[in-house]
Design a protein around this motif. Structure first.
Motif, PDB file in Angstrom:
ATOM      1  N   GLU A   1     -30.093 -30.488   6.709  1.00 38.86           N
ATOM      2  CA  GLU A   1     -28.918 -30.292   5.871  1.00 38.86           C
ATOM      3  C   GLU A   1     -27.650 -30.485   6.706  1.00 38.86           C
ATOM      4  OE1 GLU A   1     -28.594 -29.830   2.667  1.00 38.86           O
ATOM      5  OE2 GLU A   1     -30.756 -29.883   2.305  1.00 38.86           O
TER       6      GLU A   1
ATOM      7  N   SER B   1     -22.972 -27.088   5.397  1.00 39.73           N
ATOM      8  CA  SER B   1     -23.418 -27.066   4.004  1.00 39.73           C
ATOM      9  C   SER B   1     -23.869 -25.648   3.657  1.00 39.73           C
ATOM     10  CB  SER B   1     -24.568 -28.050   3.791  1.00 39.73           C
ATOM     11  OG  SER B   1     -25.705 -27.636   4.544  1.00 39.73           O
TER      12      SER B   1
ATOM     13  N   THR C   1     -26.781 -24.662   2.622  1.00 38.66           N
ATOM     14  CA  THR C   1     -28.084 -24.407   3.246  1.00 38.66           C
ATOM     15  C   THR C   1     -27.925 -24.096   4.722  1.00 38.66           C
ATOM     16  OG1 THR C   1     -29.148 -25.882   1.666  1.00 38.66           O
ATOM     17  CG2 THR C   1     -30.379 -25.354   3.659  1.00 38.66           C
ATOM     18  N   TRP C   2     -27.027 -24.817   5.400  1.00 40.47           N
ATOM     19  CA  TRP C   2     -26.795 -24.567   6.827  1.00 40.47           C
ATOM     20  C   TRP C   2     -26.245 -23.169   7.044  1.00 40.47           C
ATOM     21  CZ3 TRP C   2     -22.767 -23.277  10.048  1.00 40.47           C
ATOM     22  CH2 TRP C   2     -22.965 -23.494  11.420  1.00 40.47           C
TER      23      TRP C   2
ATOM     24  N   ARG D   1     -26.724 -20.567   5.198  1.00 41.57           N
ATOM     25  CA  ARG D   1     -27.787 -19.596   4.975  1.00 41.57           C
ATOM     26  C   ARG D   1     -28.677 -19.479   6.215  1.00 41.57           C
ATOM     27  NH1 ARG D   1     -31.005 -19.610  -0.323  1.00 41.57           N
ATOM     28  NH2 ARG D   1     -31.343 -17.522   0.520  1.00 41.57           N
ATOM     29  N   LYS D   2     -28.899 -20.608   6.877  1.00 46.53           N
ATOM     30  CA  LYS D   2     -29.664 -20.570   8.130  1.00 46.53           C
ATOM     31  C   LYS D   2     -28.892 -19.820   9.211  1.00 46.53           C
ATOM     32  CE  LYS D   2     -32.224 -24.889   7.361  1.00 46.53           C
ATOM     33  NZ  LYS D   2     -32.414 -26.290   7.822  1.00 46.53           N
TER      34      LYS D   2
ATOM     35  N   GLU E   1     -20.106 -29.272   0.731  1.00 48.58           N
ATOM     36  CA  GLU E   1     -20.085 -29.643  -0.681  1.00 48.58           C
ATOM     37  C   GLU E   1     -18.663 -29.700  -1.227  1.00 48.58           C
ATOM     38  OE1 GLU E   1     -24.085 -27.898   0.236  1.00 48.58           O
ATOM     39  OE2 GLU E   1     -22.007 -27.360   0.682  1.00 48.58           O
TER      40      GLU E   1
ATOM     41  N   LYS F   1     -25.250 -28.377  -6.626  1.00 44.68           N
ATOM     42  CA  LYS F   1     -25.552 -27.694  -5.364  1.00 44.68           C
ATOM     43  C   LYS F   1     -24.784 -26.382  -5.248  1.00 44.68           C
ATOM     44  CE  LYS F   1     -27.052 -31.512  -2.433  1.00 44.68           C
ATOM     45  NZ  LYS F   1     -26.892 -32.194  -1.132  1.00 44.68           N
TER      46      LYS F   1
ATOM     47  N   GLY G   1     -26.553 -22.911  -5.026  1.00 43.18           N
ATOM     48  CA  GLY G   1     -26.490 -22.323  -3.685  1.00 43.18           C
ATOM     49  C   GLY G   1     -25.545 -21.163  -3.487  1.00 43.18           C
TER      50      GLY G   1
ATOM     51  N   LEU H   1     -26.188 -17.541  -1.381  1.00 42.33           N
ATOM     52  CA  LEU H   1     -25.325 -17.340  -0.213  1.00 42.33           C
ATOM     53  C   LEU H   1     -24.558 -16.035  -0.336  1.00 42.33           C
ATOM     54  CD1 LEU H   1     -24.055 -18.375   2.424  1.00 42.33           C
ATOM     55  CD2 LEU H   1     -22.344 -19.578   1.026  1.00 42.33           C
TER      56      LEU H   1
ATOM     57  N   GLN I   1     -26.747 -13.188   0.379  1.00 49.40           N
ATOM     58  CA  GLN I   1     -27.048 -13.088   1.810  1.00 49.40           C
ATOM     59  C   GLN I   1     -25.876 -12.469   2.571  1.00 49.40           C
ATOM     60  OE1 GLN I   1     -28.428 -16.823   3.295  1.00 49.40           O
ATOM     61  NE2 GLN I   1     -29.635 -15.888   4.925  1.00 49.40           N
TER      62      GLN I   1
END
Length: 407
Positions: free
Chosen positions: A68, A72, A74-75, A77-78, A323, A366, A370, A374, A377
């Motif tokens: 990703e 982003s 997703t990034w 969230r990581k 995004e 997205k 997402g 997020l 989290q």
């Protein structure tokens, strides 16, 4: 007592002392091993967040791992997963198996309170990030209005006017201070969802009500200014960086190192969130020592984010979420199309607009998918920090009682 007994007693004392020294050596070696592992784990986790220099080419019949884009959803969230993992290991290294008197000795007696104060500031920043996510939701809704208008066939002047109004409002909001551009109900929505508003005087979350009165005052004091115009997330990050000094000498092999390491990770994660998600905030880079292995991936990430930031500042906008950057670019193109609109639209122009509308629609999807996870989290991060702060304070309370009895 016979001389031989005295000799035997002396030898016994030497033997006991030797065993104690061996035990201390073993414990020290084990502690050093734990510290080295902690540093390695932190480094490895952040290395996995770095974008690959060149993604491997796809092979026939085999799926390749997708990475990703940096910044982003997703990034991010990581990134938050990385923080939560580091934080769990930090508590294990710091607290488990430690005697309370460890925390009485310098420099821990100074470093731990400083770390806890940084945590309080991080709670404020989590609040600001929720505020920023609500603003991004507002942008997503405006972009979706434009998508629905421009998906109509044939494209007529009414559709174009509707899309242009939504996109112009979106772009204006992106370049206006978020405390002024924020929809009136966004702050209330975040306040209601998080249950950390200023109502009832303290405004502390339910988790905080379980800890002591002093802790409740500290946390609620932090949250009370979250939505005021004078409050700044970037200033909070700068304050968190104050006195963040790498251990020196003998402190590099003691518990001062994991406290410094975790404080650095906390500041870096908050800096990244403020720089990229807390819209319209600009904050200077975090100063990390370049001679430590575990700081290298964070420094590389900071440099890459800084490059993106410089490009965005030239355009007058500051949100670096990947995004949102795509939405901004496509919105500008579609506004240009609307300004020069003539009916009927040619086939080539219609196809070009359709491609851009499809891209805008995908970014809206997205965000729709997402932003909720997020936000949850970030909420988990908030409550984890509250719990961890309470646990460390419990240990320090025990230390205080021991110190009182000794005195």
């Amino acid at each position: 007592m016979p001389p031989t007994d005295n000799h035997g007693s002396f030898l016994n004392r030497i033997s006991i002392r030797r065993n104690q020294v061996v035990s201390m050596d073993v414990n020290h070696e084990q502690e050093l091993e734990e510290l080295e592992l902690f540093q390695k784990h932190v480094s490895d986790r952040f290395i996995r967040l770095l974008p690959p220099e060149s993604p491997p080419p796809p092979t026939d019949g085999e799926e390749t791992d997708t990475f990703e884009p940096l910044l982003s959803i997703t990034w991010f969230r990581k990134l938050l997963d990385v923080y939560l993992c580091c934080e769990s290991e930090f508590k294990a290294v710091l607290i488990i198996g430690r005697e309370a008197n460890h925390f009485l000795k310098p420099p821990l007696d100074r470093l731990l309170p400083e770390h806890l104060e940084r945590t309080v500031k991080a709670l404020d920043i989590c609040n600001a990030i929720t505020h920023g996510i609500e603003l991004i939701r507002h942008w997503q809704r405006l972009a979706q209005i434009a998508v629905e208008a421009l998906e109509q066939r044939p494209i007529v002047e009414g559709h174009v006017r509707r899309a242009k109004r939504a996109l112009t409002t979106l772009l204006t909001s992106m370049t206006t201070d978020d405390k002024e551009a924020q929809p009136l109900n966004a702050g209330k929505s975040a306040e209601r969802m998080w249950s950390i508003g200023r109502r009832g005087g303290g405004g502390a979350p339910p988790m905080v009500n379980q800890v002591s009165h002093n802790r409740r005052i500290s946390v609620s004091r932090s949250l009370s200014s979250s939505f005021t115009k004078s409050w700044s997330a970037s200033k909070q990050v700068q304050a968190m960086s104050t006195n963040l000094m790498a251990p020196r000498g003998g402190d590099t092999t003691g518990l001062a190192l994991p406290v410094y390491l975790m404080s650095s990770v906390l500041v870096f994660v908050m800096w990244t969130l403020v720089a990229s998600v807390s819209c319209h905030e600009r904050v200077g880079p975090v100063q990390l020592p370049r001679n430590l292995a575990w700081t290298q991936p964070m420094i590389l990430l900071q440099d890459k984010i800084g490059e993106d930031w410089k490009k965005k500042e030239k355009k007058g906008t500051a949100c670096l979420l990947a995004e949102v950057q795509v939405i901004e670019k496509v919105a500008q193109n579609l506004v240009e199309f609307a300004d020069g609109f003539e009916f009927p639209v040619g086939v080539e122009k219609a196809d070009e607009v359709a491609v851009q509308v499809a891209e805008l629609s995908e970014m809206c999807r997205k965000l729709e998918v997402g932003l909720g996870p997020l936000q949850l989290q970030v909420r988990e991060l908030f409550h984890r920090m509250v719990r961890s702060r309470a646990e460390v304070l419990d240990v320090m309370d025990v230390v205080g009682k021991i110190n009182t009895h000794v005195s």
